[in-house]
Design an enzyme around this catalytic site. Sequence first.
Site, PDB file in Angstrom:
ATOM      1  N   GLY A   1       2.211  13.487  21.831  1.00  0.00           N
ATOM      2  CA  GLY A   1       1.749  12.501  20.851  1.00  0.00           C
ATOM      3  C   GLY A   1       0.562  11.668  21.328  1.00  0.00           C
ATOM      4  O   GLY A   1      -0.045  10.941  20.548  1.00  0.00           O
ATOM      5  N   GLU A   2       0.229  11.732  22.621  1.00  0.00           N
ATOM      6  CA  GLU A   2      -0.941  10.975  23.091  1.00  0.00           C
ATOM      7  C   GLU A   2      -2.197  11.527  22.435  1.00  0.00           C
ATOM      8  O   GLU A   2      -2.303  12.727  22.184  1.00  0.00           O
ATOM      9  CB  GLU A   2      -1.082  11.092  24.616  1.00  0.00           C
ATOM     10  CG  GLU A   2      -0.091  10.237  25.368  1.00  0.00           C
ATOM     11  CD  GLU A   2      -0.272  10.344  26.882  1.00  0.00           C
ATOM     12  OE1 GLU A   2      -1.254  10.985  27.322  1.00  0.00           O
ATOM     13  OE2 GLU A   2       0.576   9.806  27.603  1.00  0.00           O
TER      14      GLU A   2
ATOM     15  N   ARG B   1      -3.923 -10.265   9.260  1.00  0.00           N
ATOM     16  CA  ARG B   1      -3.074 -11.320   8.700  1.00  0.00           C
ATOM     17  C   ARG B   1      -2.387 -12.139   9.782  1.00  0.00           C
ATOM     18  O   ARG B   1      -1.982 -13.258   9.551  1.00  0.00           O
ATOM     19  CB  ARG B   1      -2.018 -10.704   7.758  1.00  0.00           C
ATOM     20  CG  ARG B   1      -2.587 -10.371   6.403  1.00  0.00           C
ATOM     21  CD  ARG B   1      -1.591  -9.660   5.537  1.00  0.00           C
ATOM     22  NE  ARG B   1      -1.337  -8.314   6.000  1.00  0.00           N
ATOM     23  CZ  ARG B   1      -0.455  -7.486   5.445  1.00  0.00           C
ATOM     24  NH1 ARG B   1       0.261  -7.890   4.428  1.00  0.00           N
ATOM     25  NH2 ARG B   1      -0.298  -6.262   5.907  1.00  0.00           N
TER      26      ARG B   1
ATOM     27  N   LYS C   1       2.414 -20.582  -3.997  1.00  0.00           N
ATOM     28  CA  LYS C   1       3.268 -19.441  -3.599  1.00  0.00           C
ATOM     29  C   LYS C   1       3.966 -19.720  -2.272  1.00  0.00           C
ATOM     30  O   LYS C   1       3.358 -20.261  -1.355  1.00  0.00           O
ATOM     31  CB  LYS C   1       2.388 -18.185  -3.469  1.00  0.00           C
ATOM     32  CG  LYS C   1       3.119 -16.966  -2.926  1.00  0.00           C
ATOM     33  CD  LYS C   1       2.164 -15.803  -2.674  1.00  0.00           C
ATOM     34  CE  LYS C   1       1.969 -15.544  -1.201  1.00  0.00           C
ATOM     35  NZ  LYS C   1       1.166 -14.365  -0.889  1.00  0.00           N
TER      36      LYS C   1
ATOM     37  N   ASP D   1      -7.303 -11.260  -5.106  1.00  0.00           N
ATOM     38  CA  ASP D   1      -6.749 -11.398  -3.757  1.00  0.00           C
ATOM     39  C   ASP D   1      -7.540 -10.504  -2.812  1.00  0.00           C
ATOM     40  O   ASP D   1      -8.296  -9.629  -3.253  1.00  0.00           O
ATOM     41  CB  ASP D   1      -5.265 -11.005  -3.752  1.00  0.00           C
ATOM     42  CG  ASP D   1      -4.457 -11.817  -2.736  1.00  0.00           C
ATOM     43  OD1 ASP D   1      -5.069 -12.410  -1.834  1.00  0.00           O
ATOM     44  OD2 ASP D   1      -3.218 -11.838  -2.846  1.00  0.00           O
TER      45      ASP D   1
ATOM     46  N   ALA E   1       2.922  -5.603  -3.147  1.00  0.00           N
ATOM     47  CA  ALA E   1       2.657  -6.017  -4.536  1.00  0.00           C
ATOM     48  C   ALA E   1       3.603  -7.142  -4.988  1.00  0.00           C
ATOM     49  O   ALA E   1       3.577  -7.522  -6.154  1.00  0.00           O
ATOM     50  CB  ALA E   1       2.697  -4.848  -5.516  1.00  0.00           C
TER      51      ALA E   1
ATOM     52  N   THR F   1       3.366 -10.285  -4.269  1.00  0.00           N
ATOM     53  CA  THR F   1       2.531 -11.427  -4.679  1.00  0.00           C
ATOM     54  C   THR F   1       1.958 -11.209  -6.075  1.00  0.00           C
ATOM     55  O   THR F   1       2.101 -12.051  -6.961  1.00  0.00           O
ATOM     56  CB  THR F   1       1.380 -11.610  -3.661  1.00  0.00           C
ATOM     57  OG1 THR F   1       1.952 -11.872  -2.381  1.00  0.00           O
ATOM     58  CG2 THR F   1       0.449 -12.750  -4.052  1.00  0.00           C
TER      59      THR F   1
END
Length: 312
Positions: free
Chosen positions: A38-39, A96, A192, A219, A225, A227
């Site tokens: 997987g490397e 975020r 919110k 946004d 979804a 929000t």
Amino acid sequence: MDRHILFSGTSHQTFAAELASYLGVTLGKILFEPFPDGEIYLQIQENVRGRDVFVVQSIARDPNYYLMELLIMIDALKRASAKSIVAVIPYFGYSRQDRKDKPRVPISAKLVADLLATAGATRVLTMDLHAGQIQGFFDVPVDNLYARPILADCVARLQLKDLVIMAPDLGAIKIARAYSNQLHAEFAVMDKRRVSTEEVSITSIIGSDVKGRDVLLVDDLCSTAGTLCTAAETCRKAGAKRIYAAFTHGLLVGEAVKKLGQAPIEKIFMCNTVPLLEEQAHEKFEVVSSAPLFGEAIRCIISADSISSIFN
Ligand code: R5P
């Protein structure tokens, strides 16, 4: 682009192909051959010595894998003596997590910024960072493009009268104000609170009344979804006539497409910074390409022109 060359990682190859075609270049060759465990293993199959390199990768869908792949591509380019390496990141994942909002949590956006610079990126070109101030996490220049001009142009074609631009949370106020200026519309914001990663609660609308009026929810991104759907439902209960939505990054995880399909939203405009899977297509969606904007920004970087001139 003789002195310059464009490469793509594997996260969003259709975007990279569109960008290459816009710029009139062919993508540089890279051999991707993961190890059996997987490397990631890859080899740049072009001479990049002394050249200015652009490398395209969205940190989305499988963010950990694609971030690592991007870092490894940049490392390979640096060790192959590229003169400069611009990381072209249509969607900057981890943005975020940009502050300590609880004890003992990471600031992952800063970590990713450090990783990119350590790998060898000399500049970052991206779009609608979750918060503009993330640019300050980098010690290399960051060009943060805005999708709003192209998304708002699409909304303008609907010729909606008496429109209210709605920020579904406080974080979206700046975007809402920019849409409101471009579309000459009033704007409002929602109070919110996030209940869980999938659920939000909206207690009130602050600003213009939506009763009997069309509303555009705006946004930077749509993930679960939660929000947008809660915001749309709140607008409907407040008497909005028709509801539309526009966002830059369509992460659309889990049941997001189904929820948006059922929400009281007429039409949804989004950019192509994250690949939309075939099974995610929906008649409500209109995907607007941001590749020409990235292409123009790359031209400005090459010619040392002002990128803000693209938006004037
Ligand atoms: C929040 O600050 C963002 O701007 C978006 O509103 C949020 O991340 C959307 O997430 P979801 O679609 O999961 O509600």
